[in-house]
Design a protein around this motif. Structure first.
Motif, mmCIF file in Angstrom:
data_model
loop_
_atom_site.group_PDB
_atom_site.id
_atom_site.type_symbol
_atom_site.label_atom_id
_atom_site.label_comp_id
_atom_site.label_asym_id
_atom_site.label_seq_id
_atom_site.Cartn_x
_atom_site.Cartn_y
_atom_site.Cartn_z
ATOM 1 N N ASN A 1 0.826 -1.215 0.000
ATOM 2 C CA ASN A 1 0.000 0.000 0.000
ATOM 3 C C ASN A 1 0.861 1.267 0.000
ATOM 4 O O ASN A 1 0.546 2.254 0.673
ATOM 5 C CB ASN A 1 -0.942 0.014 1.214
ATOM 6 N N PHE B 1 1.131 3.479 -2.166
ATOM 7 C CA PHE B 1 0.509 4.600 -2.870
ATOM 8 C C PHE B 1 -0.272 5.523 -1.944
ATOM 9 O O PHE B 1 -0.555 6.665 -2.307
ATOM 10 C CB PHE B 1 -0.459 4.064 -3.941
ATOM 11 N N CYS C 1 -0.477 -1.998 -5.258
ATOM 12 C CA CYS C 1 -0.463 -0.617 -5.761
ATOM 13 C C CYS C 1 -0.949 -0.570 -7.205
ATOM 14 O O CYS C 1 -0.435 0.184 -8.027
ATOM 15 C CB CYS C 1 0.953 -0.040 -5.676
ATOM 16 N N THR D 1 -6.194 1.000 -6.482
ATOM 17 C CA THR D 1 -5.612 2.171 -5.816
ATOM 18 C C THR D 1 -6.587 3.344 -5.817
ATOM 19 O O THR D 1 -6.813 3.988 -4.783
ATOM 20 C CB THR D 1 -4.301 2.581 -6.506
ATOM 21 N N GLU E 1 -8.402 4.990 -2.572
ATOM 22 C CA GLU E 1 -8.307 6.424 -2.278
ATOM 23 C C GLU E 1 -9.686 7.026 -2.057
ATOM 24 O O GLU E 1 -9.896 7.826 -1.143
ATOM 25 C CB GLU E 1 -7.595 7.142 -3.436
ATOM 26 N N HIS F 1 0.533 8.210 -10.692
ATOM 27 C CA HIS F 1 0.981 6.808 -10.639
ATOM 28 C C HIS F 1 1.029 6.220 -12.051
ATOM 29 O O HIS F 1 2.006 5.559 -12.432
ATOM 30 C CB HIS F 1 0.044 5.979 -9.764
#
Length: 779
Positions: free
Chosen positions: A434, A436, A467, A472, A476, A633
């Motif tokens: 994790n 990110f 990730c 991801t 978020e 990313h």
């Protein structure tokens, strides 16, 4: 009963009639148990230097009681009614505080006013160096703390119903005056440094002292209850000093321990601090960066020296007050006598901070991002990721490729090779998990950008570190906007890697580059929402572990603006009415490692109303929050892909001979190699600039930089991959090289992240706005 950690039997000065309390609670506190017949028991928390706090237990029900001390008190201190009032407002707004249950102004019950709140079970850390946890978790806990502070400061007083709670404008002047009076009323001897510091503060009040945000007043990590296992804040405690004023006062108070004098203990609770030298504690710049990112503001904080000096003046005043209560015999803590010796060095530290103009630390430039500094932690994690990739991921690449080639047309094509799960467990065991999410990893966007580039060098590597998209982005969303129930049910298993997810936004029957065209509908029906419509390019839906989708749909009954008519809702994939219609190919690839890209139909899918994220009409607001860091990313992973393509190009150019000379001796090939290196470096620098902008200004203020890299990075990488294919000839488009798959993936980014044309229009609009501002300022 089993003793509550951090409690003692009720101390003599604070004893009260527990029978009278039980009788009062049984009459006035809803849900207070009558059974079992055993009496209510109470123990006193040993921490806290102001209002005595007690742990109550009756059967299986537990509560916390907080009251005024007995005896003479300093004026305007110990206002437990204000604590109750502000906690009630914050709890109603969804901010993490214990639920306040009852307030009693009848002093005949216990001898003073008191209030009762829920008992929150979790972790509290009395030593701010957090010696009980690993460096990775230590960093994540501090990041979670500072994100919570930013969330507190994002509330308006109106939204909380706290108009008139504080003293209005003039907070800084009021604070200096108040704490000077408190100090003078409790001083046992003359300390020149305190008088000098008070004078400096009064003579250097910030201009425009009219900020009116809700501030905590005593925000630090030992006033926070964390989740038992996660770096997540469950409750912020001790609101006695809360008021309205300047948010920087809270931030500076939280940061005060970075400058703590080595000669004294941390508020009398432990040994001499080694705070600054503790591995895993973020630097001051890192905490400020996280705070400013969450609030969408610049990291340039004017008057930080004033607020740090004010914090030390305030802490010194608190210490003097604690010692005064010790002399009066009504102090709350057992170690109150120690505080007399702290006042002078704290005041002297405040004077030193008042003279500071810079508060930078020793962050070192990273090897590939000299213009955009990686933190020490970022450098260390990048080193570990590179080592893990070299030792474990790259050696497994052949096995993974062969697995998917073998099962390409079988019924097992969506399953993953066992080596993937093995590598995931190894990465998790090494703390490379994790990365990110700043709240967990403690990494900045610049830190993670360079890590994402490294994982982009292998097509399945992002998944190894948990990730990978779309998980991801969905994590978020749930982290930033999800309710506590949603986080527990869906975010926790996603973070643990137990399930995966997909995201449903684009639709087959409309031009989805204009997201307001969406026709998939969502309608409220009692305790449910009904979702109907078609979605496609739902990446990851074919993954056998995919259990949930986040779906964006239109509330047709909303009469708001076109950007306030859409909502996001969590839809389990096993729910009746949801059908995976077909996988969509990308240049002929089904993209099995990614879980494919599916068309999904929703036929009157009924979902609990509690699955709605944030609220009706908030879909675009959530989407914008989701599309900031996630695009960084994608772009950096793409640059990692370009590095691989350039390596293949150079190796092939050095191996093959045409017309009597090596390929790289042909000027056109040499130019392709040179242009590829230039394109990679340019794209990397612009992407790092965007990452740095998110860190320092927040996603909202970094919109132009984010839009630029969405255009630049895929174009640059596509150019490099195309050159590599040309150098490799027929082999370049075959399954013998990864270039064809790279080309398909990177070309898709120019659509999947929004069409280039939409981004270019946005960039032009923002540039014209910025130019107009400059022209206006010149005029």
């Amino acid at each position: 009963m089993a003793a509550e950690p951090g409690t003692t039997p009720v101390r003599e000065p604070h004893r009260f009639d527990q029978g009278a309390l039980e009788k009062y609670l049984s009459r006035h506190l809803a849900g207070f148990p009558v059974q079992p017949p055993e009496a209510l028991t109470a123990r006193q928390y040993s921490s806290g230097q102001s209002n005595p706090t007690f742990y109550l237990q009756k059967g299986f029900r537990t509560y916390v009681l907080r009251k005024k001390p007995h005896g003479p008190l300093l004026p305007r201190a110990h206002k437990v009614d204000r604590e109750y009032h502000v906690q009630k407002a914050l709890f109603s707004a969804g901010f993490p505080v214990p639920e306040p249950l009852l307030y009693c102004s009848d002093v005949s019950v216990l001898g003073t006013e008191f209030y009762v709140m829920e008992h929150v079970q979790g972790r509290m850390f009395r030593d701010i160096t957090l010696p009980e946890v690993s460096p990775v978790e230590r960093s994540a806990l501090y990041v979670a703390m500072i994100e919570t502070l930013a969330r507190l400061h994002s509330f308006s007083l109106h939204s909380l119903g706290l108009q008139g709670y504080g003293g209005g404008p003039g907070y800084c002047r009021r604070q200096v005056t108040t704490w000077k009076k408190q100090y003078d009323a409790s001083a046992h001897l003359d300390i020149p440094a305190m008088n000098q510091l008070a004078e400096w503060l009064m003579n250097n009040l910030p201009a425009g002292d009219n900020e009116e945000n809700l501030i905590h007043g005593d925000f630090r990590i030992d006033n926070i209850i964390f989740h038992p296992r996660e770096a997540r804040v469950l409750a912020v405690l001790d609101w006695e000093l809360s008021t309205t004023g300047h948010p920087l006062a809270d931030l500076a108070y939280t940061a005060a321990f970075y400058f703590w004098p080595n000669t004294i203990k941390q508020l009398g609770q432990g040994g001499t601090l080694s705070f600054r030298d503790t591995i895993g504690i973020p630097s001051l710049e890192e905490l400020i960066s996280v705070y400013c990112r969450c609030r969408g503001m610049s990291t340039d904080l004017p008057n930080l020296n004033f607020f740090l000096a004010l914090s030390y003046f305030k802490i010194a005043g608190i210490c003097q007050g604690v010692y005064a209560r010790y002399l009066l015999g009504n102090s709350s803590a057992e170690n109150s006598y120690e505080f007399a010796e702290m006042v002078k060095p704290l005041a002297e530290t405040g004077l030193l901070l008042s003279e500071r103009t810079s508060f930078t630390s020793d962050a070192q430039p990273s090897g590939t991002g000299e213009l955009f500094q990686q933190t020490k932690k970022g450098q260390e994690v990048l080193r570990k990721v590179k080592q893990f990739m070299k030792q474990h991921v790259f050696p497994a690449e052949k096995e993974v490729v062969e697995y998917y080639a073998r099962d390409e047309n079988s019924l097992d094509r969506w399953k993953k090779p066992s080596v993937i799960e093995k590598l995931k467990e190894m990465a998790k065991a090494e703390g490379l998990w994790n990365l990110f999410l700043p709240a967990i990893s403690g990494l900045s966007q610049v830190d993670y950008a360079l890590i994402a580039e490294e994982t982009g060098k292998c097509f399945f590597a992002p998944e190894i570190f948990n990730c990978h998209a779309p998980d991801t982005g969905n994590m978020e969303v749930l982290h930033l906007y999800g309710s506590e129930e949603q986080k527990k049910q869906w975010l926790e298993p996603l973070l643990q890697g137990k399930i995966s997810s997909c995201f449903c936004m684009s639709e087959p029957d409309v031009a989805s580059s204009d997201a307001t065209n969406m026709e998939c509908s969502i309608q409220r029906d009692g305790d449910s929402y009904v979702v109907s419509g078609k979605k496609w390019w739902s990446s990851g839906a074919g993954n056998t572990n995919c259990k949930v989708a986040i779906v964006m749909a239109k509330n047709k009954n909303l009469s708001a603006s076109r950007y306030r008519q859409h909502s996001m809702i969590i839809v389990p994939l096993d729910i009746p009415g949801l059908k995976l219609v077909r996988p969509l190919s990308v240049f002929g690839y089904l993209d099995q490692p990614h879980g494919g890209h599916f068309e999904i139909h929703f036929n009157e899918v009924r979902v609990p109303a509690s699955n709605l994220i944030l609220g009706e009409g908030r879909g675009f607001e959530i989407a914008q929050g989701r599309l900031g860091p996630g695009r960084i990313h994608h772009c950096m992973r793409a640059i990692g892909t370009a590095e691989c393509a350039l390596q293949i190009m150079c190796e092939r150019a050095a191996q093959r001979v045409t017309f009597g000379k090596k390929l790289y001796h042909h000027e056109v090939v040499a130019h392709w190699i040179a242009e590829s290196r230039i394109a990679i470096e340019q794209a990397r620098l612009l992407t790092l600039k965007a990452a740095n902008s998110i860190d320092t200004k927040g996603s909202a203020q970094a919109r132009k930089e984010i839009a630029m890299i969405k255009v630049v990075a895929p174009r640059a990488v596509l150019k490099v991959v195309d050159y590599a294919i040309q150098v490799c000839g027929g082999a370049g488009v075959s399954q013998d090289f990864p270039l064809a798959r790279m080309f398909a993936f990177i070309r898709t980014l120019r659509i999947a992240d929004g069409p280039d044309e939409v981004h270019l229009s946005a960039i032009a609009k923002l540039e014209l706005r910025d130019q107009a501002k400059q022209l206006t300022s010149k005029m």
